[in-house]
Design an enzyme around this catalytic site. Structure first.
Site, short mmCIF file in Angstrom:
data_model
loop_
_atom_site.label_atom_id
_atom_site.label_comp_id
_atom_site.label_asym_id
_atom_site.label_seq_id
_atom_site.Cartn_x
_atom_site.Cartn_y
_atom_site.Cartn_z
N ASP A 12 33.30 52.72 33.77
CA ASP A 12 33.05 52.56 32.34
C ASP A 12 32.98 53.89 31.59
O ASP A 12 32.22 54.04 30.63
CB ASP A 12 31.75 51.75 32.10
N LYS A 15 38.02 54.76 30.30
CA LYS A 15 39.40 54.92 30.82
C LYS A 15 40.41 54.18 29.94
O LYS A 15 41.49 54.69 29.65
CB LYS A 15 39.49 54.39 32.27
N GLY A 39 36.86 46.38 33.65
CA GLY A 39 36.85 45.93 32.25
C GLY A 39 37.12 47.13 31.38
O GLY A 39 36.26 47.99 31.24
N HIS A 40 38.33 47.23 30.86
CA HIS A 40 38.73 48.41 30.08
C HIS A 40 38.92 48.01 28.62
O HIS A 40 39.51 46.96 28.33
CB HIS A 40 40.03 49.00 30.64
N THR A 41 38.44 48.85 27.71
CA THR A 41 38.46 48.51 26.29
C THR A 41 39.39 49.43 25.50
O THR A 41 39.37 50.64 25.70
CB THR A 41 37.04 48.64 25.70
N THR A 298 32.84 43.46 31.74
CA THR A 298 33.22 42.32 32.58
C THR A 298 32.09 41.30 32.66
O THR A 298 32.32 40.11 32.49
CB THR A 298 33.60 42.83 33.99
N GLY A 300 28.82 41.67 31.09
CA GLY A 300 27.83 41.70 30.00
C GLY A 300 26.47 42.22 30.42
O GLY A 300 25.53 42.27 29.62
N SER A 411 36.32 62.77 23.09
CA SER A 411 36.34 61.49 22.39
C SER A 411 35.01 61.32 21.65
O SER A 411 33.94 61.45 22.24
CB SER A 411 36.56 60.38 23.42
P1 GDP Z 1 36.38 51.78 31.07
O1 GDP Z 1 36.00 50.72 32.03
O2 GDP Z 1 36.30 53.15 31.65
O3 GDP Z 1 37.69 51.54 30.40
O4 GDP Z 1 35.27 51.74 29.91
P2 GDP Z 1 34.69 50.44 29.17
O5 GDP Z 1 35.71 49.95 28.23
O6 GDP Z 1 34.14 49.47 30.16
O7 GDP Z 1 33.45 51.06 28.44
C1 GDP Z 1 33.57 52.11 27.53
C2 GDP Z 1 33.02 51.63 26.17
O8 GDP Z 1 32.85 52.75 25.32
C3 GDP Z 1 33.99 50.72 25.43
O9 GDP Z 1 33.24 49.84 24.63
C4 GDP Z 1 34.78 51.68 24.55
O10 GDP Z 1 35.31 51.06 23.40
C5 GDP Z 1 33.70 52.68 24.19
N1 GDP Z 1 34.15 54.07 23.97
C6 GDP Z 1 35.11 54.77 24.61
N2 GDP Z 1 35.10 56.06 24.20
C7 GDP Z 1 34.13 56.17 23.26
C8 GDP Z 1 33.61 57.26 22.47
O11 GDP Z 1 34.03 58.40 22.58
N3 GDP Z 1 32.57 56.97 21.65
C9 GDP Z 1 32.04 55.71 21.53
N4 GDP Z 1 31.03 55.53 20.69
N5 GDP Z 1 32.50 54.68 22.25
C10 GDP Z 1 33.52 54.90 23.11
P1 IMO Z 2 35.67 49.73 35.27
O1 IMO Z 2 37.10 49.82 35.72
C1 IMO Z 2 31.43 49.58 36.38
C2 IMO Z 2 30.51 47.95 40.35
C3 IMO Z 2 29.71 46.66 40.25
C4 IMO Z 2 28.88 46.76 41.51
C5 IMO Z 2 29.86 47.39 42.50
C6 IMO Z 2 30.53 46.38 43.42
O2 IMO Z 2 35.46 48.85 34.10
O3 IMO Z 2 35.07 51.08 35.15
P2 IMO Z 2 32.44 44.60 42.97
O4 IMO Z 2 32.48 43.41 42.08
O5 IMO Z 2 33.48 45.63 42.68
O6 IMO Z 2 32.41 44.22 44.42
O7 IMO Z 2 31.01 45.28 42.68
O8 IMO Z 2 30.85 48.04 41.73
N1 IMO Z 2 31.77 47.98 39.58
C7 IMO Z 2 31.89 48.52 38.36
N2 IMO Z 2 30.98 49.10 37.56
N3 IMO Z 2 32.72 49.52 35.99
C8 IMO Z 2 33.66 48.98 36.80
O9 IMO Z 2 34.97 48.97 36.51
C9 IMO Z 2 33.25 48.42 38.03
N4 IMO Z 2 33.90 47.81 39.05
C10 IMO Z 2 32.99 47.56 39.98
O10 IMO Z 2 28.93 46.63 39.09
O11 IMO Z 2 27.82 47.67 41.33
MG MG Z 3 34.67 49.12 32.20
#
Ligand code: GDP
Ligand code: IMO
Ligand code: MG
Length: 422
Positions: A12, A15, A39-41, A298, A300, A411
């Protein structure tokens, strides 16, 4: 020509946002490991898009999204994602290719994931419950079923029923209802029809792109500290999350990877159990969680929050051969009076490095901190590095010098354009 984008913490890091940015002129954006535990946003204006299986790079008009062989695929989730994207106006025609080598996440994998977690009780790992561990376990124990098998329904049915003979008694042992073969096969045969048009071997496609010197973005999922080998196991995910996984997970030669962009969030977050040396279990942690909307994309679940842990990130930079860093969510630290960075670990007063730690050491150690003065100015609207407050620049430059790696993107907001390039 090949750029890898990898999370250098516990997932998170942002990415999705950075992949979208870097995929601008890319011919292909590729997922090469993991499943819908990711879960990528991507935020485009007021539109927020979430990706669990399809690469975030698909938001760029000309970029083809590839789900390569290292990914494990839950067909129901994939189809839901395809439908959501179509509704959001993201075109998928000729834009999505799925490797027939991908292993499937089947209903018994999810049931087993949850059964194992329940059996662990208070010591549960906190998985996403998406069947990731059991599906990868089947892959390496020769019990997996691939997308290939879907192409021949009779073969698929045969293998599915054989697996149920193994899995249902296990589920019963855990007090979980067995999987109903007839019901599940009825759903799967429908999914099959929807997914097959996207299925094509991806190896040749990517190698052709290499020959044509086209740009390819490899979208890492999770983070280095969740890697099966390099995490505080068993608080891991089921796949290797490091650069090397690109070779096995998509068939691209290691030497074709010319750029590794490491994503570092300006603080730390993690979802699920396991050690987190710099965790803030106080009001400050709650405040950062709320401000940063740190709730799982993913599941919540509230994300655990901590100070930036450079001892761990230093390891991630080294193992992944990171050439440059994108620092995300710096805007979330605005208005904190003091900000800390962990610069090392100590156990019984002796220094300890991240890779020397198992999970019990990581739980016991004391982080060594360097403290920084914060800044009050809102930085989210800034687009020039020199406009940033001095204390903010000092924070960035310390990270850069500690990691001996340039921070090329800062960012400062979730929206696609909220970036400072250096
Ligand atoms: P990922 O799994 O690495 O793709 O990250 P996630 O999408 O799970 O979580 C990152 C969260 O931070 C998302 O809600 C993005 O929209 C948000 N985000 C990403 N970069 C920034 C930033 O520089 N500032 C803020 N405020 N939010 C960001
Ligand atoms: P992104 O790509 C944050 C964590 C789970 C748990 C451990 C094992 O959005 O960054 P699993 O379901 O993979 O067997 O769970 O890994 N986990 C993540 N945490 N972001 C993720 O993906 C994750 N993918 C797995 O929360 O601790
Ligand atoms: Mg994520």
């Amino acid at each position: 020509m090949v750029t890898a984008v990898l999370g250098l913490q516990w997932g998170d890091e942002g990415k999705g946002k950075i992949v979208d940015l870097l995929a601008k002129k890319a011919a292909y954006a590729v997922r090469f490991h993991g499943g819908n535990n990711a879960g990528h946003t991507v935020v485009i204006g007021k539109q927020k898009l979430f990706f669990h299986l399809i690469p975030s790079g698909i938001c760029q008009k000309k970029t083809i999204a590839v789900i390569a062989n290292g990914v494990i695929l839950d067909l129901a989730v994939l189809i839901e994602e395809i439908n959501i994207l179509k509704k959001a106006g993201v075109t998928l025609k000729n834009k999505l290719v799925i490797s027939p080598r991908c292993h499937l996440i089947l209903p018994y994998h999810k049931a087993m994931d949850l059964a194992y977690e329940n059996a662990r009780g208070k010591k549960k790992l906190g998985t996403t419950g998406r069947g990731i561990g059991p599906a990868y376990a089947d892959k390496v124990s020769y019990n997996g079923i691939r997308v290939y098998e879907l192409l021949d329904w009779k073969l698929f049915e045969e293998q599915f029923l054989f697996q149920l003979q193994i899995k249902n008694p296990i589920l019963k042992t855990f007090g979980v209802s067995p999987i109903n073969a007839k019901e599940e096969l009825k759903k799967l045969i429908k999914y099959r029809e929807i997914v097959i048009p996207y299925v094509k071997e991806t190896y040749g496609l990517l190698h052709q792109a290499l020959q044509k010197k086209q740009k390819i973005i490899m979208e890492g999922a999770h983070g280095t500290m969740l890697d099966t080998d390099w995490s505080p196991y068993p608080y891991s995910t089921g796949s290797n999350t490091v650069t090397g996984a690109i070779n096995s997970g998509a068939g691209l030669p290691v030497k074709s990877i010319s750029r590794v962009v490491g994503i570092v969030k300006a603080f730390t977050s993690r979802v699920g159990g396991g050690p987190l040396p710099t965790e803030l279990t106080n009001q400050l942690g709650d405040q950062i969680r709320e401000k940063g909307h740190e709730f799982g994309t993913t599941t919540g679940r509230p994300r655990r929050i901590g100070w930036l842990d450079l001892e761990a990130v230093k390891f991630a930079v080294a193992i992944n051969s990171v050439n440059q860093i994108a620092l995300t969510k710096l805007d979330i630290l605005t208005s904190l009076a003091k900000i800390k960075i962990c610069t090392g670990y100590k156990l019984k007063n002796k220094p300890l490095s991240y890779p020397a730690c198992g999970y019990s050491e990581l739980e016991k150690l004391t982080p060594v901190y360097k403290e920084f003065d914060g800044w009050k100015e809102d930085i989210s609207g800034l687009r020039q590095y020199r406009q940033l407050p001095k204390n903010c620049r000092q924070y960035i430059e310390f990270i850069e010098s500690y990691l001996k790696t340039p921070i090329k993107i800062v960012s400062v907001g979730a929206e696609r354009t909220a970036n400072i390039f250096r």
